[in-house]
Design an enzyme around this catalytic site. Structure first.
Site, PDB file in Angstrom:
ATOM      1  CG  ASN A   1      -2.090   0.949   0.784  1.00 45.58           C
ATOM      2  OD1 ASN A   1      -2.269   1.314  -0.014  1.00 45.58           O
ATOM      3  ND2 ASN A   1      -3.238   0.796   1.972  1.00 45.58           N
TER       4      ASN A   1
ATOM      5  CG  HIS B   1      -6.805   0.866   7.561  1.00 47.12           C
ATOM      6  ND1 HIS B   1      -5.714   1.526   7.726  1.00 47.12           N
ATOM      7  CD2 HIS B   1      -6.883   0.071   6.379  1.00 47.12           C
ATOM      8  CE1 HIS B   1      -4.840   1.039   6.714  1.00 47.12           C
ATOM      9  NE2 HIS B   1      -5.393   0.248   5.829  1.00 47.12           N
TER      10      HIS B   1
END
Length: 405
Positions: A245, A276
């Site tokens: 990521n 998140h």
């Protein structure tokens, strides 16, 4: 205003994540309206800080990477909406800097790197306008393979089986460890599929050119979000994070790690958890990540130099650190998959919290110099690493040059 923008945008994202998780359907883990909002949150906050750097800070107060990213002209409404809501990255990103996006839209994206490399590789190669065809085809094939691996193997080896009472009672511990590794190995292709497809979409539109390889072929990895082989064969926690990521890691670096005056590593992990979502498992994962990071720093400072005397010792060190890294990653990420507190704590207790205890022991026993002291001792190397931020997205920022396992 950049700080207010950061708080309001992240707060609104968190509010939406709360409603999705606890009002609509707790446990629903799929592509939903908060997924695109997570990407837009990165873009809005990144641009706010880049405008602040470009219009409000003096040149000498900016780091080299911040100078490159600084926006020195207020975007128009059309430019602002185009950057945040363009079709290429609206669903899954990846996030890119505003300057890179505008240069692509205005047709200036490939010119500096094209002219920089064109015909200069030992005088052998004369490149035409770069084509993304080869890379797009390769990435689409990678997507197909990743999707097949996930749908076939993960269906057979789901992660939630590691907390099944029958499974734990009927299998010895080493089988449970092996199963956890295979399960996580089969889970990661889900993310490989999404991020590689998003990268291919941008490349197909002409976005992502990053110069040329030594053989004269164009590189289309400027906004790539992962490097699969480096992830699967990572020999350190740092190497795994550097290649997983990537664009989100760069966003965390630019808005938090570089700017937080107190304990930037812990603050960065906390921000990552908030971004998140609101599932407790996310926070357990990132809190564990802080402990593992500190332990990795301690081990590298005190152990690595003893294995550099010969190729054999180095190979032994690499094998041990690869195994340790994979076990640490699997152990750390389980709550991220299970989401809830009860199953996550059940898993940790079934492992007797062994990696938590080992990491805490390493942190307490092994001495590590502070980041500030290391920077004072090696100003030239730190300056060199800052210069590299201008040309490469894979910055060694989260654990700094001396913190890998």
């Amino acid at each position: 205003l950049h700080r207010y923008c950061f708080v309001v945008t992240l707060g609104y994202l968190s509010f939406c994540q709360v409603t999705r998780a606890y009002v609509f359907d707790y446990g629903m883990y799929s592509a939903d309206f908060t997924g695109p909002m997570m990407v837009i949150t990165q873009k809005i906050t990144s641009l706010a800080f880049e405008i602040h750097d470009g219009l409000m800070k003096r040149e000498e107060h900016l780091k080299p990477s911040q100078k490159y990213l600084a926006v020195r002209k207020m975007p128009s409404l059309l430019e602002y909406l185009s950057y945040n809501c363009n079709f290429m990255g609206i669903l899954a990103g990846p996030t890119c800097s505003y300057n890179d996006y505008i240069a692509f839209i205005e047709g200036r994206w490939y010119e500096p790197k094209h002219l920089e490399s064109n015909g200069k590789e030992n005088g052998k190669f004369k490149q035409s306008d770069p084509s993304p065809k080869r890379d797009v085809i390769q990435k689409v094939c990678t997507c197909a393979l990743a999707l097949m691996v996930y749908l076939v193997i993960y269906t057979i080896c789901p992660t939630d089986r590691v907390i099944d009472d029958t499974f734990m009672a009927s299998n010895p511990f080493y089988i449970q460890v092996l199963y956890l590794y295979i399960s996580m190995l089969a889970l990661r292709p889900k993310y490989y599929f999404v991020w590689t497809l998003a990268d291919a979409i941008n490349n197909a539109a002409g976005f992502g050119f990053n110069g040329y390889n030594a053989d004269g072929t164009p590189k289309w990895d400027r906004i790539s979000n992962l490097r699969i082989l480096n992830i699967e064969f990572a020999t350190s926690f740092k190497m795994f994070l550097d290649n997983w990521n990537i664009q989100t890691a760069l966003w965390l670096k630019r808005v938090c790690y570089e700017r937080c005056p107190y304990n930037p590593t812990a603050a960065t992990f906390l921000l990552s958890a908030i971004w998140h979502g609101v599932y407790p498992g996310y926070y357990l994962t990132f809190i564990t990540g802080i402990v593992v990071t500190m332990a990795a720093r301690a081990v590298r400072h005190n152990v690595r130099q003893h294995f550099l005397g010969s190729a054999t010792l180095k190979l032994i060190y690499d094998v041990i650190t690869w195994f340790s890294t994979q076990m640490a990653i699997c152990y750390t990420v389980v709550p991220f998959v299970l989401l809830a507190v009860g199953p996550s704590l059940k898993f940790y207790s079934s492992w007797y919290c062994c990696i938590h205890l080992i990491c805490l022991l390493l942190v307490l026993v092994l001495p590590v110099k502070s980041r500030r002291t290391k920077q004072q001792e090696q100003p030239s190397s730190i300056h060199a690493s800052e210069q590299n931020c201008l040309s490469s997205p894979d910055n060694n920022w989260l654990l700094d040059p001396h913190t890998a396992l």
